[in-house]
Enzyme design. Sequence first.
Site, PDB file in Angstrom:
ATOM      1  N   GLU A 457     -25.645   7.550 -31.682  1.00 54.40           N
ATOM      2  CA  GLU A 457     -25.331   8.903 -31.237  1.00 54.40           C
ATOM      3  C   GLU A 457     -24.402   9.590 -32.232  1.00 54.40           C
ATOM      4  O   GLU A 457     -23.392   9.031 -32.642  1.00 54.40           O
ATOM      5  CB  GLU A 457     -24.646   8.840 -29.871  1.00 54.40           C
ATOM      6  CG  GLU A 457     -24.136  10.172 -29.395  1.00 54.40           C
ATOM      7  CD  GLU A 457     -22.925  10.029 -28.471  1.00 54.40           C
ATOM      8  OE1 GLU A 457     -22.545   8.887 -28.145  1.00 54.40           O
ATOM      9  OE2 GLU A 457     -22.361  11.068 -28.103  1.00 54.40           O
ATOM     10  N   ASP A 530     -21.173   6.021 -27.824  1.00 50.99           N
ATOM     11  CA  ASP A 530     -19.741   5.990 -27.555  1.00 50.99           C
ATOM     12  C   ASP A 530     -19.470   5.411 -26.177  1.00 50.99           C
ATOM     13  O   ASP A 530     -20.305   5.491 -25.282  1.00 50.99           O
ATOM     14  CB  ASP A 530     -19.158   7.412 -27.611  1.00 50.99           C
ATOM     15  CG  ASP A 530     -19.013   7.897 -29.033  1.00 50.99           C
ATOM     16  OD1 ASP A 530     -18.992   7.033 -29.947  1.00 50.99           O
ATOM     17  OD2 ASP A 530     -18.933   9.129 -29.234  1.00 50.99           O
ATOM     18  N   ASP A 532     -17.834   6.572 -23.870  1.00 48.93           N
ATOM     19  CA  ASP A 532     -17.331   7.620 -22.967  1.00 48.93           C
ATOM     20  C   ASP A 532     -18.471   8.180 -22.126  1.00 48.93           C
ATOM     21  O   ASP A 532     -19.602   7.683 -22.171  1.00 48.93           O
ATOM     22  CB  ASP A 532     -16.631   8.729 -23.764  1.00 48.93           C
ATOM     23  CG  ASP A 532     -17.586   9.426 -24.712  1.00 48.93           C
ATOM     24  OD1 ASP A 532     -18.788   9.073 -24.719  1.00 48.93           O
ATOM     25  OD2 ASP A 532     -17.135  10.323 -25.461  1.00 48.93           O
ATOM     26  N   ASP A 534     -20.138  11.008 -22.192  1.00 49.44           N
ATOM     27  CA  ASP A 534     -21.292  11.547 -22.905  1.00 49.44           C
ATOM     28  C   ASP A 534     -22.175  10.441 -23.454  1.00 49.44           C
ATOM     29  O   ASP A 534     -23.404  10.513 -23.405  1.00 49.44           O
ATOM     30  CB  ASP A 534     -20.831  12.450 -24.054  1.00 49.44           C
ATOM     31  CG  ASP A 534     -20.385  13.816 -23.526  1.00 49.44           C
ATOM     32  OD1 ASP A 534     -20.737  14.121 -22.358  1.00 49.44           O
ATOM     33  OD2 ASP A 534     -19.696  14.536 -24.261  1.00 49.44           O
TER      34      ASP A 534
END
Length: 665
Positions: A457, A530, A532, A534
């Site tokens: 990503e 990641d 997180d 997102d």
Amino acid sequence: MFISMIFDGNKLRKFIYQSSIMPVMKKDAKVAKNPENPILDKFESQYTAGDIEVLGDIEAVRRRPGMYIGGVGIRGLHHLLWEIVDNSIDEALAGYCKNIKVVLHRDGSASVEDDGRGIPTEMHELGKSALEVVLTKLHAGGKFDRKAYRVSGGLHGVGLSVVNALSEWLEVRVWRGGKEYYQRYERGKPIEPLKTVGESDRTGTYIRFKPDEEIFEVTEFSFEIVSQRLRELAYLNRGVKLELYDERTGDRKVYYHEDGIVGFVKKLNSGKPAIHDIIYLSGKKNGTIVEVAIQFTDTEIERVLYFANNINTVEGGTHAAGFKAGLTRAINEFGRKHMKKFKPLSGADIREGLTAVVSVKVPEPQFEGQTKTKLTNSEVRTAVDSVVYSGMLEWLEEHSSEAVRIIEKCIVARKAREAARRARELVRKRRDSLTLPGKLADCSSKKPEERELFIVEGESAGGSAKQARDRRFQAILPIRGKIINVEKSGMNKAMKNGEVKAIVAAIGAGIGKDFDITRVRYRKIIIMTDADVDGAHIRTLLLTFFYRYMKPLVESGYLYIAQPPLYRIKKGKKIYYAYSDRELEDYLNRFKGKIEIQRYKGLGEMNPEQLWETTMNPENRYLIQVTLEDAKKADELFSILMGEDVEARRKFIIEHSKEVRNLDI
Ligand code: 0RA
């Protein structure tokens, strides 16, 4: 060697006729005797001065039979028979003949008998009968030409003299003017003048001939070929009875069709679901007689046969163009007038499920094409177009419920065609997708079993990964932001998405039904996002995508999720990584004293070395192998999530992201 090979019987003769070494013979021509050349010797002994005048046309035909009948094989052989039958059909078209009988005899000859006017027998020039002129002179039309719509003026129209010239023998019997006449020919030459052999009150012609074995490679008539042609002629020439008797086997066929080409279409459509009664249209324009029979079926099959002067014009031509144009125009005009929201239909949509016979009779037909079966007379196009357009439009107006059914069928065809076109486009795109995407940093290894693809990503993380990787076996495909929502979009739309395209192309094994696991270019496909919200979202999107469109990839255990560490723990000069909260706790318990803890939020927070050490190096890294269950769960979650409000979605993703992280730690 060369000479001995050809110097025997039939082969010798064939060689003479077809080769260009034969001199053109003139009356009293002296042919130099050549002891070295037995071919010329033999030729000269066969045809001497007295015969030469008669030889003219006959020899021209025997020398180059192919020029007159197309060849000396099975087609050419039957051509002889068509020549005579066509002449009888011409008598029928002129209105004088109702019955034609063909017999295939045991001795290899064939005969055709009709009840027409009979070939004229009166004395003609030079003391010859008209009949003898017809049978010995090339293109002996002139005074005896039976003008308009001669079938025999069409493709086959080489004249009876050609049949005569290529026959070992030919016998003709004519009933005319109260008398019966008879004459016999051998290799085109009359054995005696035409003579009266009796009285008769009938009229007609009987011709029996035996194809010359010296000319033809094949001399046996085929019952199948002859019966098929006679059947066709019976359909095309309503009311004419055509009989076939095979003396060799006793087989017999009688063809007669009161309703002509309407019966032809009925026959072609037998067993098919027709959606209306057969439409018959006819008319005469610019000297062209047009006949059309039409019936739409509830099938996808288009079957339209085109005939010009009874010849099956398989290469189409102006009558075909006129028919298509007229039909398309009539149907579109009706649709525009009577149907709501009507969009014009293409000719191809209209002709799906169409069965039709188009038959034209043209005074001077012109044929072109490879097999001379393409009609080129331009006046025929407008004639057929206008007969079909006005006739069809009138029929549609008078049969509006059937007309609507026909048009609805055309609309279904259009939809199917559009769907098929989209499918083809997809295939083409898939093929295009074989070219690897530009942003893929591929690995160098050619061994699929050790190749890995990291789907990463973000551009910056992608950049780090490219530096961190072992380029020998690790490939990096950075993807930008959120890939398309495959739940909503469906495959066609998903394939338009740049990120999806890049993934499909990099993996190289197709998509959906066409996905082929054996073509996958990597043994591990690793999603690296990641840690997180997102990242979790993108991971879910990717899992959903793979579950829906590359299920075998998941089933075969090719799909993985990379696990970057959550924490970096520094104790003195040593660095440790914790991949979960539990792991962090363990470290905290183990290490007393001063430690430094860094929480990683994104891949971008690690330098390439750290990324390699923690996440990509096969010796240290944690990978989660995605099971079908995981992917399915993601897929279900995804369906639930869509449409939820933003806050609920965030919460859900965080939950889910924990689930995934806890899979194997
Ligand atoms: C030339 C002129 C006429 C008829 C024919 C030929 C003719 C040829 C064949 C070959 C097979 N059957 C045939 N029937 C007729 C017209 C004769 C007239 O005007 O009476």
